[in-house]
Design an enzyme around this catalytic site. Sequence first.
Site, PDB file in Angstrom:
ATOM      1  N   GLN A  98      96.616  50.248  16.525  1.00  0.00           N
ATOM      2  CA  GLN A  98      97.938  50.840  16.747  1.00  0.00           C
ATOM      3  C   GLN A  98      97.892  52.329  16.428  1.00  0.00           C
ATOM      4  O   GLN A  98      98.892  53.023  16.588  1.00  0.00           O
ATOM      5  CB  GLN A  98      98.960  50.174  15.822  1.00  0.00           C
ATOM      6  CG  GLN A  98      99.164  48.708  16.126  1.00  0.00           C
ATOM      7  CD  GLN A  98     100.033  48.065  15.055  1.00  0.00           C
ATOM      8  OE1 GLN A  98      99.573  47.644  14.000  1.00  0.00           O
ATOM      9  NE2 GLN A  98     101.306  48.009  15.326  1.00  0.00           N
ATOM     10  N   ASP A 101      95.087  58.238  16.264  1.00  0.00           N
ATOM     11  CA  ASP A 101      94.376  59.374  15.672  1.00  0.00           C
ATOM     12  C   ASP A 101      92.916  59.513  16.110  1.00  0.00           C
ATOM     13  O   ASP A 101      92.268  60.512  15.825  1.00  0.00           O
ATOM     14  CB  ASP A 101      94.441  59.295  14.146  1.00  0.00           C
ATOM     15  CG  ASP A 101      94.036  57.920  13.613  1.00  0.00           C
ATOM     16  OD1 ASP A 101      93.055  57.336  14.140  1.00  0.00           O
ATOM     17  OD2 ASP A 101      94.702  57.420  12.686  1.00  0.00           O
ATOM     18  N   HIS A 116      98.896  52.115  21.219  1.00  0.00           N
ATOM     19  CA  HIS A 116      99.945  53.135  21.223  1.00  0.00           C
ATOM     20  C   HIS A 116      99.466  54.460  21.807  1.00  0.00           C
ATOM     21  O   HIS A 116     100.066  55.505  21.568  1.00  0.00           O
ATOM     22  CB  HIS A 116     100.495  53.325  19.801  1.00  0.00           C
ATOM     23  CG  HIS A 116     101.276  52.134  19.318  1.00  0.00           C
ATOM     24  ND1 HIS A 116     101.638  51.945  18.007  1.00  0.00           N
ATOM     25  CD2 HIS A 116     101.757  51.055  19.989  1.00  0.00           C
ATOM     26  CE1 HIS A 116     102.308  50.807  17.892  1.00  0.00           C
ATOM     27  NE2 HIS A 116     102.388  50.244  19.075  1.00  0.00           N
ATOM     28  N   CYS A 124     100.510  63.542  32.872  1.00  0.00           N
ATOM     29  CA  CYS A 124     101.513  64.098  33.779  1.00  0.00           C
ATOM     30  C   CYS A 124     102.247  62.920  34.391  1.00  0.00           C
ATOM     31  O   CYS A 124     101.655  62.129  35.127  1.00  0.00           O
ATOM     32  CB  CYS A 124     100.866  64.936  34.886  1.00  0.00           C
ATOM     33  SG  CYS A 124     102.069  65.434  36.157  1.00  0.00           S
ATOM     34  N   CYS A 145     100.718  71.003  38.597  1.00  0.00           N
ATOM     35  CA  CYS A 145     101.787  70.655  39.541  1.00  0.00           C
ATOM     36  C   CYS A 145     103.135  71.235  39.119  1.00  0.00           C
ATOM     37  O   CYS A 145     104.104  71.159  39.858  1.00  0.00           O
ATOM     38  CB  CYS A 145     101.896  69.136  39.705  1.00  0.00           C
ATOM     39  SG  CYS A 145     102.744  68.308  38.347  1.00  0.00           S
ATOM     40  N   THR A 183      98.151  46.742   8.856  1.00  0.00           N
ATOM     41  CA  THR A 183      99.354  46.772   9.692  1.00  0.00           C
ATOM     42  C   THR A 183     100.459  46.012   8.988  1.00  0.00           C
ATOM     43  O   THR A 183     100.218  44.981   8.363  1.00  0.00           O
ATOM     44  CB  THR A 183      99.168  46.191  11.121  1.00  0.00           C
ATOM     45  OG1 THR A 183      99.577  44.829  11.129  1.00  0.00           O
ATOM     46  CG2 THR A 183      97.759  46.336  11.615  1.00  0.00           C
ATOM     47  N   ASN A 208      95.252  44.084   3.467  1.00  0.00           N
ATOM     48  CA  ASN A 208      96.368  45.015   3.287  1.00  0.00           C
ATOM     49  C   ASN A 208      96.563  45.287   1.801  1.00  0.00           C
ATOM     50  O   ASN A 208      96.070  44.533   0.966  1.00  0.00           O
ATOM     51  CB  ASN A 208      97.646  44.410   3.884  1.00  0.00           C
ATOM     52  CG  ASN A 208      98.617  45.471   4.386  1.00  0.00           C
ATOM     53  OD1 ASN A 208      98.205  46.504   4.912  1.00  0.00           O
ATOM     54  ND2 ASN A 208      99.899  45.241   4.213  1.00  0.00           N
TER      55      ASN A 208
HETATM   56 ZN   LIG Z   1     101.040  67.104  37.325  1.00  0.00          ZN
END
Ligand SMILES: [Zn+2]
Length: 237
Positions: A98, A101, A116, A124, A145, A183, A208
């Site tokens: 998740q 980094d 994630h 884009c 663009c 988690t 954990n």
């Molecule tokens: Zn673009």
Amino acid sequence: MKTSSLPRLGDFRRVVFFTGAGLSAESGIPTYRGHGGIWKEYDYQEYACQRAFDRDANKVWDFHDKRRAAVRACSPNDGHRVIAEWQRRAPGTVVVTQNIDRLHQRAGAYDVIELHGSLWRVRCDREKVTRPDESIPMAPRKCACGAFLRPDIVWFEDALDPETVRRAQDALAKCDLLVTVGTSGVVYPAAELPRVAMQHGATTVEVNVEDTPVSRLYEHRARGQASEILRAMAAAT
Ligand SMILES: [Zn+2]
């Protein structure tokens, strides 16, 4: 720390490591929701959702430039290293994370499913393309663009990429050992994915610092520093 009863990685053929913010916290990267979490300091509605980006893309990028700088200043920890070493030793080992980094990859892991997204990719939305980008500050902020590029991460209110989720589910269905690391288990799909492994009969371990709302679902629970526990699990019997 009590690890004597924990499963040994070497006794399994297909291991999936499912990791979250707790693992990166050991590298100094702030967690999101817990004590000291960055969303206590910053309102995500101002910095980390599509609505904020549409309102003021530059403000959102200023914030993400700071996150990039903070992450770059951190290094993978021994937990990341154990996982990467295990992947090299046992091909078929999959990392589902998740975290955005890239610390798993910096430690040498290669098959990493990033639920994630990544802080180190830009997208884009007009052209539906992504590309790696490691610049700080990220520049140029606009695509050729003309549209603003955005970080290719799953923000609050964003949907997860269905293909990425499908790959994660597939890995979990096929594993014989699931090791969940750091988690909290409360954010979708962190609560759901481990169930896939459980339903397919995998041995399950939750690593954990404290109990989570889903702890009781796991066969084994290890409490303490992830790096220390993983090192013990990887040791030869
Ligand atoms: Zn673009």
